[in-house]
Structures are given as C-alpha cells and as structure tokens.
Motif scaffolding. Sequence first.
Motif, PDB file in Angstrom:
ATOM      1  N   MET A   1      40.819 -53.612 -79.384  1.00 16.14           N
ATOM      2  CA  MET A   1      40.933 -52.174 -79.456  1.00 16.14           C
ATOM      3  C   MET A   1      42.152 -51.740 -78.636  1.00 16.14           C
ATOM      4  SD  MET A   1      37.808 -49.382 -79.109  1.00 16.14           S
ATOM      5  CE  MET A   1      36.748 -50.485 -78.336  1.00 16.14           C
ATOM      6  N   SER A   2      42.863 -50.751 -79.097  1.00 16.22           N
ATOM      7  CA  SER A   2      44.047 -50.297 -78.373  1.00 16.22           C
ATOM      8  C   SER A   2      43.646 -49.543 -77.113  1.00 16.22           C
ATOM      9  CB  SER A   2      44.899 -49.400 -79.263  1.00 16.22           C
ATOM     10  OG  SER A   2      44.260 -48.155 -79.430  1.00 16.22           O
ATOM     11  N   ILE A   3      44.577 -49.451 -76.185  1.00 18.83           N
ATOM     12  CA  ILE A   3      44.288 -48.807 -74.903  1.00 18.83           C
ATOM     13  C   ILE A   3      44.053 -47.305 -75.079  1.00 18.83           C
ATOM     14  CG2 ILE A   3      46.675 -48.376 -74.235  1.00 18.83           C
ATOM     15  CD1 ILE A   3      45.782 -49.353 -71.400  1.00 18.83           C
ATOM     16  N   TRP A   4      44.734 -46.665 -76.042  1.00 13.80           N
ATOM     17  CA  TRP A   4      44.540 -45.238 -76.270  1.00 13.80           C
ATOM     18  C   TRP A   4      43.166 -44.940 -76.844  1.00 13.80           C
ATOM     19  CZ3 TRP A   4      47.700 -42.624 -73.583  1.00 13.80           C
ATOM     20  CH2 TRP A   4      48.993 -43.071 -73.384  1.00 13.80           C
ATOM     21  N   LYS A   5      42.683 -45.824 -77.706  1.00  9.69           N
ATOM     22  CA  LYS A   5      41.355 -45.618 -78.280  1.00  9.69           C
ATOM     23  C   LYS A   5      40.271 -45.903 -77.252  1.00  9.69           C
ATOM     24  CE  LYS A   5      38.636 -46.532 -82.338  1.00  9.69           C
ATOM     25  NZ  LYS A   5      38.515 -47.225 -83.603  1.00  9.69           N
ATOM     26  N   THR A   6      40.528 -46.844 -76.346  1.00  8.14           N
ATOM     27  CA  THR A   6      39.544 -47.186 -75.333  1.00  8.14           C
ATOM     28  C   THR A   6      39.315 -46.035 -74.365  1.00  8.14           C
ATOM     29  OG1 THR A   6      40.218 -49.494 -75.478  1.00  8.14           O
ATOM     30  CG2 THR A   6      38.955 -48.869 -73.561  1.00  8.14           C
ATOM     31  N   TYR A   7      40.375 -45.362 -73.963  1.00  4.69           N
ATOM     32  CA  TYR A   7      40.272 -44.302 -72.960  1.00  4.69           C
ATOM     33  C   TYR A   7      40.511 -42.916 -73.535  1.00  4.69           C
ATOM     34  CZ  TYR A   7      40.450 -48.289 -69.889  1.00  4.69           C
ATOM     35  OH  TYR A   7      40.178 -49.473 -69.277  1.00  4.69           O
ATOM     36  N   ARG A   8      40.128 -42.693 -74.766  1.00  5.80           N
ATOM     37  CA  ARG A   8      40.401 -41.421 -75.423  1.00  5.80           C
ATOM     38  C   ARG A   8      39.620 -40.265 -74.810  1.00  5.80           C
ATOM     39  NH1 ARG A   8      37.565 -44.534 -79.223  1.00  5.80           N
ATOM     40  NH2 ARG A   8      35.459 -43.782 -79.594  1.00  5.80           N
ATOM     41  N   TYR A   9      38.414 -40.505 -74.310  1.00  4.53           N
ATOM     42  CA  TYR A   9      37.636 -39.420 -73.724  1.00  4.53           C
ATOM     43  C   TYR A   9      38.253 -38.946 -72.418  1.00  4.53           C
ATOM     44  CZ  TYR A   9      34.157 -40.719 -77.164  1.00  4.53           C
ATOM     45  OH  TYR A   9      33.525 -40.990 -78.340  1.00  4.53           O
ATOM     46  N   SER A  10      38.734 -39.865 -71.605  1.00  3.54           N
ATOM     47  CA  SER A  10      39.380 -39.469 -70.353  1.00  3.54           C
ATOM     48  C   SER A  10      40.700 -38.768 -70.610  1.00  3.54           C
ATOM     49  CB  SER A  10      39.607 -40.688 -69.462  1.00  3.54           C
ATOM     50  OG  SER A  10      38.378 -41.178 -68.998  1.00  3.54           O
ATOM     51  N   LEU A  11      41.463 -39.257 -71.556  1.00  7.47           N
ATOM     52  CA  LEU A  11      42.732 -38.616 -71.885  1.00  7.47           C
ATOM     53  C   LEU A  11      42.502 -37.208 -72.424  1.00  7.47           C
ATOM     54  CD1 LEU A  11      45.799 -38.921 -72.095  1.00  7.47           C
ATOM     55  CD2 LEU A  11      45.448 -39.760 -74.413  1.00  7.47           C
ATOM     56  N   LEU A  12      41.555 -37.042 -73.296  1.00  6.48           N
ATOM     57  CA  LEU A  12      41.220 -35.722 -73.831  1.00  6.48           C
ATOM     58  C   LEU A  12      40.727 -34.805 -72.717  1.00  6.48           C
ATOM     59  CD1 LEU A  12      40.964 -34.019 -76.412  1.00  6.48           C
ATOM     60  CD2 LEU A  12      38.616 -34.845 -76.589  1.00  6.48           C
ATOM     61  N   HIS A  13      39.933 -35.341 -71.815  1.00  6.45           N
ATOM     62  CA  HIS A  13      39.416 -34.546 -70.696  1.00  6.45           C
ATOM     63  C   HIS A  13      40.561 -34.067 -69.796  1.00  6.45           C
ATOM     64  CE1 HIS A  13      36.676 -33.186 -67.609  1.00  6.45           C
ATOM     65  NE2 HIS A  13      37.378 -33.881 -66.723  1.00  6.45           N
ATOM     66  N   VAL A  14      41.495 -34.949 -69.474  1.00  8.13           N
ATOM     67  CA  VAL A  14      42.617 -34.572 -68.614  1.00  8.13           C
ATOM     68  C   VAL A  14      43.475 -33.505 -69.290  1.00  8.13           C
ATOM     69  CG1 VAL A  14      44.763 -35.447 -67.603  1.00  8.13           C
ATOM     70  CG2 VAL A  14      42.650 -36.712 -67.294  1.00  8.13           C
ATOM     71  N   LEU A  15      43.712 -33.627 -70.586  1.00 10.01           N
ATOM     72  CA  LEU A  15      44.506 -32.623 -71.300  1.00 10.01           C
ATOM     73  C   LEU A  15      43.812 -31.267 -71.342  1.00 10.01           C
ATOM     74  CD1 LEU A  15      45.870 -34.757 -74.260  1.00 10.01           C
ATOM     75  CD2 LEU A  15      47.130 -33.919 -72.279  1.00 10.01           C
ATOM     76  N   ILE A  16      42.508 -31.256 -71.574  1.00 15.40           N
ATOM     77  CA  ILE A  16      41.757 -30.006 -71.610  1.00 15.40           C
ATOM     78  C   ILE A  16      41.727 -29.360 -70.226  1.00 15.40           C
ATOM     79  CG2 ILE A  16      39.444 -29.029 -71.911  1.00 15.40           C
ATOM     80  CD1 ILE A  16      39.093 -31.002 -74.247  1.00 15.40           C
ATOM     81  N   VAL A  17      41.527 -30.170 -69.186  1.00 14.12           N
ATOM     82  CA  VAL A  17      41.521 -29.636 -67.822  1.00 14.12           C
ATOM     83  C   VAL A  17      42.878 -29.025 -67.488  1.00 14.12           C
ATOM     84  CG1 VAL A  17      41.438 -30.320 -65.388  1.00 14.12           C
ATOM     85  CG2 VAL A  17      39.662 -31.081 -66.946  1.00 14.12           C
ATOM     86  N   PHE A  18      43.946 -29.694 -67.878  1.00 14.22           N
ATOM     87  CA  PHE A  18      45.277 -29.148 -67.614  1.00 14.22           C
ATOM     88  C   PHE A  18      45.463 -27.802 -68.303  1.00 14.22           C
ATOM     89  CE2 PHE A  18      49.776 -28.658 -68.668  1.00 14.22           C
ATOM     90  CZ  PHE A  18      50.307 -28.661 -67.385  1.00 14.22           C
ATOM     91  N   MET A  19      45.038 -27.685 -69.549  1.00 13.70           N
ATOM     92  CA  MET A  19      45.207 -26.432 -70.278  1.00 13.70           C
ATOM     93  C   MET A  19      44.346 -25.310 -69.700  1.00 13.70           C
ATOM     94  SD  MET A  19      45.638 -27.497 -74.284  1.00 13.70           S
ATOM     95  CE  MET A  19      44.023 -28.202 -74.415  1.00 13.70           C
ATOM     96  N   LEU A  20      43.138 -25.628 -69.288  1.00 12.46           N
ATOM     97  CA  LEU A  20      42.227 -24.586 -68.821  1.00 12.46           C
ATOM     98  C   LEU A  20      42.500 -24.124 -67.389  1.00 12.46           C
ATOM     99  CD1 LEU A  20      38.801 -25.789 -70.250  1.00 12.46           C
ATOM    100  CD2 LEU A  20      40.210 -23.912 -71.047  1.00 12.46           C
ATOM    101  N   PHE A  21      42.840 -25.050 -66.511  1.00 13.53           N
ATOM    102  CA  PHE A  21      42.900 -24.716 -65.096  1.00 13.53           C
ATOM    103  C   PHE A  21      44.311 -24.502 -64.558  1.00 13.53           C
ATOM    104  CE2 PHE A  21      38.810 -27.028 -65.366  1.00 13.53           C
ATOM    105  CZ  PHE A  21      37.989 -25.996 -64.948  1.00 13.53           C
ATOM    106  N   SER A  22      45.341 -24.703 -65.361  1.00 11.84           N
ATOM    107  CA  SER A  22      46.703 -24.590 -64.834  1.00 11.84           C
ATOM    108  C   SER A  22      47.048 -23.164 -64.423  1.00 11.84           C
ATOM    109  CB  SER A  22      47.710 -25.120 -65.837  1.00 11.84           C
ATOM    110  OG  SER A  22      47.693 -24.341 -66.998  1.00 11.84           O
ATOM    111  N   THR A  23      46.579 -22.177 -65.157  1.00 11.54           N
ATOM    112  CA  THR A  23      46.924 -20.793 -64.825  1.00 11.54           C
ATOM    113  C   THR A  23      46.308 -20.343 -63.509  1.00 11.54           C
ATOM    114  OG1 THR A  23      45.093 -19.985 -66.160  1.00 11.54           O
ATOM    115  CG2 THR A  23      47.243 -20.128 -67.226  1.00 11.54           C
ATOM    116  N   SER A  24      45.148 -20.845 -63.162  1.00 13.99           N
ATOM    117  CA  SER A  24      44.517 -20.415 -61.917  1.00 13.99           C
ATOM    118  C   SER A  24      45.210 -21.000 -60.695  1.00 13.99           C
ATOM    119  CB  SER A  24      43.037 -20.799 -61.911  1.00 13.99           C
ATOM    120  OG  SER A  24      42.908 -22.196 -61.971  1.00 13.99           O
TER     121      SER A  24
END
Length: 95
Positions: A1-24
């Motif tokens: 399995m590729s490394i991106w598919k293995t850690y897709r939940y963490s990568l998605l979580h980090v991207l969502i956190v960046f989008m939601l919390f950056s303005t505060s």
Amino acid sequence: MSIWKTYRYSLLHVLIVFMLFSTSFFTKPNGGKWMFAFMVLIGIVSFSVEYMLNRNTSGQKQETRRVKYLYLIMFQIVMTLILFVCFQLVMNRSL
C-alpha cells in the motif's frame, strides 16, 4: 500500500484543522508562530497514533480495523479541540 493511502486519515485531519483553525490564530499577535507550533503538534500526534494503529491492526479483520479507525477519528477530533483550547488559553495568558 502506498504511504499516502496508509496515512490518509491523518493527512485529511491536518488539512481540515489548518483550514478551520488558521483564522483564529492569525487574529492574535505572533499568531503565525503559534499556528506553526499547533500544526506541528497536531501532525506529530495524528501521524504517530495512526502509525501505531496501522501497525497493530495489520493482521486483523477488515471490520475490526474499521471500528478502530472510527476510534482514531474520534480521538483526533477530541485531541484537536483540547489542544486548541489550551493554545488559546496560553495565547491569552490566562493559563
């Protein structure tokens, strides 16, 4: 399995956190430094927990892995909210 598919939940979580919390963070003085520290901490914790989960569930049934990944997602959300509150208290110097 590729490394991106293995850690897709963490990568998605980090991207969502960046989008939601950056303005505060950017409304405060030195917000960029606090945001960088927050994102590094979130990334380290998210990827290390998913690495341990992936390593421990590699030989288990698919249904068991799905349930454990559901717990991972819930843990990531709760951990993010707790860290965000702690960072906000430290930034406001009330902790």
